[in-house]
Motif scaffolding. Structure first.
Motif, mmCIF file in Angstrom:
data_model
loop_
_atom_site.group_PDB
_atom_site.id
_atom_site.type_symbol
_atom_site.label_atom_id
_atom_site.label_comp_id
_atom_site.label_asym_id
_atom_site.label_seq_id
_atom_site.Cartn_x
_atom_site.Cartn_y
_atom_site.Cartn_z
ATOM 1 N N ARG A 146 47.645 -22.307 -11.106
ATOM 2 C CA ARG A 146 49.008 -22.243 -11.630
ATOM 3 C C ARG A 146 49.409 -20.781 -11.653
ATOM 4 N NH1 ARG A 146 49.840 -24.002 -17.037
ATOM 5 N NH2 ARG A 146 48.060 -22.675 -17.554
ATOM 6 N N LEU A 147 50.694 -20.511 -11.458
ATOM 7 C CA LEU A 147 51.121 -19.119 -11.389
ATOM 8 C C LEU A 147 52.218 -18.809 -12.403
ATOM 9 C CD1 LEU A 147 51.415 -20.422 -8.161
ATOM 10 C CD2 LEU A 147 50.914 -18.030 -7.767
ATOM 11 N N CYS A 148 52.109 -17.637 -13.022
ATOM 12 C CA CYS A 148 53.247 -17.124 -13.771
ATOM 13 C C CYS A 148 53.282 -15.625 -13.504
ATOM 14 C CB CYS A 148 53.130 -17.421 -15.271
ATOM 15 S SG CYS A 148 51.870 -16.471 -16.095
ATOM 16 N N GLY A 149 54.409 -14.987 -13.779
ATOM 17 C CA GLY A 149 54.582 -13.583 -13.420
ATOM 18 C C GLY A 149 53.437 -12.684 -13.866
ATOM 19 N N PRO A 150 53.174 -12.629 -15.178
ATOM 20 C CA PRO A 150 52.140 -11.699 -15.651
ATOM 21 C C PRO A 150 50.775 -11.961 -15.019
ATOM 22 C CG PRO A 150 53.399 -12.581 -17.487
ATOM 23 C CD PRO A 150 53.855 -13.313 -16.287
ATOM 24 N N LEU A 151 50.445 -13.226 -14.828
ATOM 25 C CA LEU A 151 49.154 -13.563 -14.216
ATOM 26 C C LEU A 151 49.107 -13.039 -12.778
ATOM 27 C CD1 LEU A 151 46.428 -15.003 -14.015
ATOM 28 C CD2 LEU A 151 47.639 -17.157 -13.705
ATOM 29 N N CYS A 152 50.194 -13.245 -12.035
ATOM 30 C CA CYS A 152 50.242 -12.753 -10.653
ATOM 31 C C CYS A 152 50.101 -11.228 -10.629
ATOM 32 C CB CYS A 152 51.539 -13.165 -9.975
ATOM 33 S SG CYS A 152 51.635 -14.947 -9.717
ATOM 34 N N ASP A 153 50.807 -10.562 -11.546
ATOM 35 C CA ASP A 153 50.713 -9.096 -11.616
ATOM 36 C C ASP A 153 49.267 -8.681 -11.844
ATOM 37 O OD1 ASP A 153 53.413 -8.758 -11.260
ATOM 38 O OD2 ASP A 153 53.851 -8.818 -13.418
ATOM 39 N N ALA A 154 48.589 -9.394 -12.757
ATOM 40 C CA ALA A 154 47.205 -9.046 -13.064
ATOM 41 C C ALA A 154 46.320 -9.225 -11.837
ATOM 42 C CB ALA A 154 46.692 -9.906 -14.217
ATOM 43 N N VAL A 155 46.496 -10.342 -11.138
ATOM 44 C CA VAL A 155 45.653 -10.629 -9.975
ATOM 45 C C VAL A 155 45.903 -9.611 -8.861
ATOM 46 C CG1 VAL A 155 45.248 -12.290 -8.123
ATOM 47 C CG2 VAL A 155 45.339 -13.058 -10.491
ATOM 48 N N LEU A 156 47.168 -9.249 -8.681
ATOM 49 C CA LEU A 156 47.496 -8.292 -7.622
ATOM 50 C C LEU A 156 47.086 -6.876 -8.011
ATOM 51 C CD1 LEU A 156 51.000 -9.704 -6.772
ATOM 52 C CD2 LEU A 156 49.023 -9.738 -5.263
ATOM 53 N N GLY A 157 46.837 -6.692 -9.291
ATOM 54 C CA GLY A 157 46.484 -5.357 -9.768
ATOM 55 C C GLY A 157 47.633 -4.389 -9.584
ATOM 56 N N SER A 158 48.845 -4.924 -9.569
ATOM 57 C CA SER A 158 49.993 -4.041 -9.315
ATOM 58 C C SER A 158 50.641 -3.660 -10.630
ATOM 59 C CB SER A 158 51.008 -4.743 -8.427
ATOM 60 O OG SER A 158 51.757 -5.654 -9.194
ATOM 61 N N SER A 159 51.115 -2.457 -10.684
ATOM 62 C CA SER A 159 51.751 -1.995 -11.914
ATOM 63 C C SER A 159 53.255 -2.256 -11.875
ATOM 64 C CB SER A 159 51.485 -0.498 -12.099
ATOM 65 O OG SER A 159 51.829 0.169 -10.899
ATOM 66 N N SER A 160 53.744 -2.732 -10.728
ATOM 67 C CA SER A 160 55.198 -2.887 -10.592
ATOM 68 C C SER A 160 55.735 -4.050 -11.425
ATOM 69 C CB SER A 160 55.558 -3.110 -9.121
ATOM 70 O OG SER A 160 55.022 -4.342 -8.699
ATOM 71 N N ALA A 161 54.838 -4.976 -11.828
ATOM 72 C CA ALA A 161 55.266 -6.126 -12.622
ATOM 73 C C ALA A 161 56.417 -6.876 -11.974
ATOM 74 C CB ALA A 161 55.613 -5.693 -14.058
ATOM 75 N N ARG A 162 56.297 -7.080 -10.673
ATOM 76 C CA ARG A 162 57.372 -7.799 -9.977
ATOM 77 C C ARG A 162 57.047 -9.287 -9.838
ATOM 78 N NH1 ARG A 162 61.028 -7.352 -6.279
ATOM 79 N NH2 ARG A 162 59.650 -7.376 -4.465
ATOM 80 N N GLY A 163 55.939 -9.710 -10.423
ATOM 81 C CA GLY A 163 55.455 -11.076 -10.248
ATOM 82 C C GLY A 163 56.519 -12.140 -10.467
ATOM 83 N N GLN A 164 57.115 -12.100 -11.669
ATOM 84 C CA GLN A 164 58.083 -13.143 -12.002
ATOM 85 C C GLN A 164 59.261 -13.131 -11.033
ATOM 86 O OE1 GLN A 164 57.001 -15.120 -14.544
ATOM 87 N NE2 GLN A 164 58.625 -16.556 -14.053
ATOM 88 N N GLU A 165 59.653 -11.926 -10.665
ATOM 89 C CA GLU A 165 60.793 -11.774 -9.748
ATOM 90 C C GLU A 165 60.490 -12.406 -8.386
ATOM 91 O OE1 GLU A 165 62.989 -7.871 -7.995
ATOM 92 O OE2 GLU A 165 61.911 -7.651 -9.903
ATOM 93 N N ILE A 166 59.307 -12.091 -7.864
ATOM 94 C CA ILE A 166 58.941 -12.640 -6.552
ATOM 95 C C ILE A 166 58.849 -14.162 -6.615
ATOM 96 C CG2 ILE A 166 57.157 -12.693 -4.748
ATOM 97 C CD1 ILE A 166 56.478 -9.830 -5.414
#
Lengths: 907, 88
Positions: free
Chosen positions: A288-308
């Motif tokens: 299952r995916l949500c923005g913060p989780l995706c950001d964590a997995v990608l290790g990205s600081s941009s926090a664009r998960g939810q947006e994408i």
């Protein structure tokens, strides 16, 4: 709630605006629903639009709908049923709430009992509704298949079941088909027709395609919806380019042998930005995916998960929203697989899983954290998460699920962690696998021996001993229980108060089981003091009913009453959680009042109890309630109702450390005696292999007193006297006055039946003397007429002046005054010291088969000569039979005989 | 899982409709992927037991690829060696 339920599993998938209307399929589904069929089966491979079709249909079917999206873990059938109930609760709040509690009790009742209860819960749902099980193919469990088959078989009329699956489920489909109770949609029905394909590509996806081009795409994909959808996405991304050439794309696609999705996926991915490509590939490891989780997995600081995620959702790419807020998504299963295949065994894979595991741990989903740690092959981390999860999972009674985690860990990792091994010992003990438990405890000790640093393990030896004590207790090995419990107290560090207290109470319960009630009461009080100091008020409140039970055993009714009343008062300060637990206490007070003949208090307490009992969290509530009901009904002479309550108590019993002093079957044997069904009571004796020669014990006391009563009913007195003496001696040594009184009364009846009036009266006097200060009434009155006669004899002889007031009260409490005729006979017999005593109505000599035949005819309208003719006997013989029957039943006319026989259930 | 197949594991040939890239080999537990001219894909390799076989078929099912046939085949030692080499 034992399982943290994922609400997203109950979410009905949202309809996409670009949906192709499919009236021909909707029509068929509606027909199945309206014809009253039980089941609709939508069975087709991945990507045929099953979920979409079903969600479109139910949106318009006009019935409330419960939706459940299944996943692999639902193959655990307790989990499956839990989610099923949660899904039902989305259409009717609170349905099955009690049922869920029973499901998560440590000893789950039989599958059939659970399913029957579930069907009863379903029956309470108002109005027609549909239950959807999506992705049923992930279930790989005969237990779940069988449960579902059972539900379908007995499914209430107002429920309709819909199953969407990639493979036909193991259900009796042929039978349902033959009965016309099954509506089926299969791949051939679901694939897009050329018209639907055209509608989809040109109108919905807005692609400028010629009729020929549509036909080519439809032919290449064979109407496979996932294929057409991917083709459309590929064409859309193509259109964004400057020199887009649909014709060439379609031509090369249709000319290729490549697997449709493989081909199209590449086309689609190629046209995404590299950020989106990486996002899709790397997050494909997530269920299952949500923005913060995706950001964590990608290790990205941009926090664009939810947006994408939003962008992908809007572009119709691969995502299925899991809630209305569009916070949680999952990849469409098929596309998720394709993405994961492309990610392959990337070197980054372990790092991705590890980051997911950390995120889940921080967000308190230990199960998901564990699974990602495993996927990252970080077994130390997985093992550490397993240790952390133990307490929560034990408390919610999930040792089996927890053991499932452990089994996924490499044995070497497990055996190097002492605490993990101890927890395994605990878990196996919880599920009754005592050998496996012991093996784990030994592994824990071996692992401990390897440790350098001991501080973290100082509480371990005491805990190991405590678990061993518990195992010995389950096995009924009292000596070992005591040995290990004492060892545990000795080994547990001073500050491990919980272990010390648990060991102490284990000892206490052991003492209780052997009849050392004083000592166990003391242990209980110490334990309660400890718990009080630790701030565990709930334990203290809950434990008071055990204290009261012990006091009743000691014959201290007044003290028991005081303890219960004080606790109820105390509970008021701790809110509703504590208040509901006092159902036990109110019931205890009701039963004390019942014993003392305070009927108003009984009624009043029972009213309180009826309400509280519904919400109590103590697991043995149904058992205690059933036993109490049985006692009340027995006192009222409602034998059948008493038996029913006893059955309920038995069914509701959940294993717990409180010793069973009065087994339900012994209670039933006593009721059978009251009903004059001697054969049933005898069958119980045989089954339990009881003998009057056996050793006396506290645990066996109730059974042996019941045995004595059976022997009295049979008039076979041999060995009964010494048996009662042994029981009495034990009870007196252990100062269990409650037991002493009952044994003395049994002795009194024994002597009375033998015509030994002086001994009978001596035993009765002793019992009365002990019972008077505590105000016992029922214990005498429930013995019935025989006891009534004996007491009135006692009164008549005026042997004991100080007891007279008490005797008057007892006699006044019998439902009917002493039968003068019987009393006269009785006295006459006593005076001439006859060996034979009058037959109490409670004891009926069994009728011969011939007599039973005659009895049946007595119930008819036939006259005497007619009956004789029917039986082919002389009128004289018939009269002899009739006389014998009347004698045995203690009646003197035909009508009374029939009535008595009906009471005794002889027909 | 099948990096080191048991010496006696039976070989299977799974025929699918549509060509799969060779990169799918790891997805299918290391089976060798052969593309046929008629558009079919053959997955060939050792499958330790029935449970593993059903696992493979489930993967095929979940991709939505049409399954044409599954046969257990006899593999000569030389062919087996070839297959092993191919994988390396």
């Amino acid at each position: 709630m034992a399982y943290p339920l994922l609400k997203t599993k109950l979410h009905i998938p949202n309809l996409r605006p670009s949906l192709v209307p499919r009236p021909r399929l909707i029509e068929r589904l509606n027909q199945g629903l309206q014809a009253g069929g039980k089941l609709t089966l939508v069975s087709a491979p991945a990507g045929f639009g099953k979920s979409t079709l079903v969600s479109e249909w139910i949106a318009a079917c006009g019935r409330p709908v419960a939706w459940l999206s299944l996943d692999e873990r639902d193959s655990d059938w307790v989990r499956f049923i839990s989610y099923l109930v949660a899904a039902l609760q989305t259409i009717q709040e609170g349905v099955g709430e009690d049922f869920l509690a029973a499901l998560h009790s440590p000893e789950v009742p039989s599958a059939e009992a659970i399913l029957t209860a579930l069907l009863n819960e379903i029956a309470t749902i108002q109005g027609c509704f549909a239950l959807i099980l999506d992705d049923y193919h992930v279930i790989d469990s005969p237990a779940v298949d069988q449960a579902l088959a059972f539900i379908i078989e007995y499914q209430p009329q107002h429920m309709h079941l819909v199953i969407a699956t990639r493979e036909d489920p193991h259900l009796p489909l042929a039978r349902l088909r033959a009965r016309g109770q099954l509506t089926e949609l299969r791949a051939a029905d679901l694939r897009f027709t050329p018209t639907e394909a055209a509608e989809f590509l040109t109108r919905m996806m807005n692609l400028p395609l010629s009729e020929q081009e549509v036909a080519t795409l439809d032919a290449r994909t064979e109407g496979w919806i996932a294929g057409l959808q991917m083709a459309a996405l590929a064409l859309q991304s193509l259109a964004l380019q400057e020199h887009s050439d649909n014709a060439r794309f379609i031509q090369s696609f249709s000319g290729s042998h490549r697997f449709v999705l493989d081909y199209l996926m590449e086309e689609v991915l190629e046209h995404q930005t590299s950020e989106v490509q990486t996002f899709l590939l790397h997050t494909s490891i997530l269920e299952r995916l949500c923005g913060p989780l995706c950001d964590a997995v990608l290790g990205s600081s941009s926090a664009r998960g939810q947006e994408i995620l939003r962008d992908l959702d809007r572009a119709n790419l691969f995502l299925t929203p899991l809630d209305n807020e569009r916070r949680w998504y999952r990849y469409h299963h098929l596309f998720g697989d394709l993405l994961r295949q492309r990610l392959g065994k990337s070197a980054e894979l372990p790092a991705l899983h590890l980051r997911a595991s950390r995120w889940y741990e921080e967000n308190d989903d230990l199960s998901a954290a564990f699974h990602h740690a495993l996927a990252a092959s970080d077994f130390e981390r997985a093992a550490s998460l397993t240790e952390t999860a133990w307490q929560g999972m034990e408390r919610s009674f999930q040792p089996t699920a927890w053991l499932g985690w452990v089994q996924k860990l490499p044995p070497a990792v497990v055996s190097s962690r002492p605490w993990l091994c101890v927890q395994m010992g605990w878990a196996y003990s919880d599920v009754g696998e005592l050998e496996a438990s012991e093996t784990s405890l030994q592994a824990a000790e071996r692992a401990l021996a390897e440790m350098q640093e001991m501080e973290a393990f100082k509480a371990l030896p005491g805990t190991v001993a405590l678990i061993r004590a518990g195992n010995a207790q389950i096995e009924g090995n009292l000596a070992e229980t005591v040995r290990y419990a004492e060892l545990s107290v000795q080994l547990a560090p001073e500050d491990d108060r919980l272990t010390r207290a648990q060991a102490a109470i284990t000892l206490g319960f052991t003492q209780w089981a052997v009849g050392k009630v004083e000592a166990s009461l003391k242990a209980m009080r110490t334990w309660m003091d400890d718990m009080q100091k630790m701030g565990n008020h709930m334990y203290v409140i809950a434990s008071a009913f055990v204290v009261a039970d012990m006091l009743v055993g000691l014959g201290q009714l007044g003290e028991a009453e005081k303890a219960l009343q004080q606790t109820i008062q105390k509970a008021e300060a701790f809110g509703q959680e504590a208040e509901v637990v006092t159902a036990h206490h109110h019931l205890g007070l009701a039963m004390l009042a019942h014993e003392r003949g305070d009927d108003d208090v009984v009624a009043q307490r029972l009213q309180t109890v009826a309400d509280l009992g519904q919400h109590t969290t103590l697991i043995d509530w149904p058992y205690r309630w059933g036993l109490a009901q049985a006692r009340l009904k027995k006192s009222a002479g409602e034998w059948e109702a008493a038996l029913k309550s006893l059955d309920e108590a038995q069914r509701g019993y959940i294993k717990n450390p409180i010793p069973i002093l009065q087994p339900v079957d012994a209670h039933k044997a006593r009721v059978a005696l009251k009903q004059g069904r001697l054969d049933m009571a005898q069958a119980w004796v045989r089954e339990r292999a009881l003998s009057v020669m056996d050793e006396a014990s506290y645990m066996g006391e109730y059974e042996y007193l019941t045995l004595a009563r059976v022997r009295l009913a049979e008039r076979s007195f041999e060995g009964v006297g010494p048996l009662l003496e042994r029981l009495l001696a034990l009870a007196e040594t252990q100062e269990r006055t409650g037991s002493v009184i009952e044994i003395l009364l049994t002795q009194a009846l024994f002597y009375q039946l033998q015509g030994n009036q002086p001994q009978a009266l001596a035993a009765l006097k002793h019992a009365l003397t002990l019972a008077e200060p505590e105000g016992y009434l029922r214990i005498f009155v429930d013995e019935g007429e025989a006891m009534q006669l004996l007491i009135s004899d006692f009164q008549h002889l005026r042997r004991a002046q100080p007891l007279l007031g008490y005797i008057d009260r007892i006699l006044a409490y019998f439902p009917q005054p002493v039968n003068d005729e019987l009393q006269y006979l009785h006295r006459a017999q006593v005076q001439v010291s006859k060996i034979q005593t009058p037959k109490s109505r409670n004891f009926v000599e069994p009728l011969s088969e011939r007599e039973l035949e005659v009895l049946k005819l007595l119930r008819s309208e036939l006259s005497g000569p007619e009956m004789a003719e029917r039986l082919i006997v002389s009128l004289n013989t018939l009269r002899t039979h009739t006389k014998n029957i009347f004698n045995k039943l203690g009646v003197n006319n035909r009508r009374a005989a029939v009535r008595r026989a009906e009471e005794l259930d002889l027909f | 899982m099948l990096d080191k197949p048991l010496p006696n594991a039976p070989f299977y040939e799974i025929r699918l409709k549509g060509h799969l890239d060779s990169q799918w080999a790891s997805w299918f537990d290391g089976l060798t992927i052969t593309l046929e001219a008629n558009g079919d894909t053959l997955l060939i390799g050792p499958v330790v037991d029935q449970a593993a076989l059903h696992g493979l078929l489930k993967k095929v099912r979940d991709l939505g690829m049409p399954l044409v046939s599954v046969v257990q085949i006899q593999v000569l030692d030389s062919r087996q060696n070839d297959l092993e080499k191919e994988k390396k």
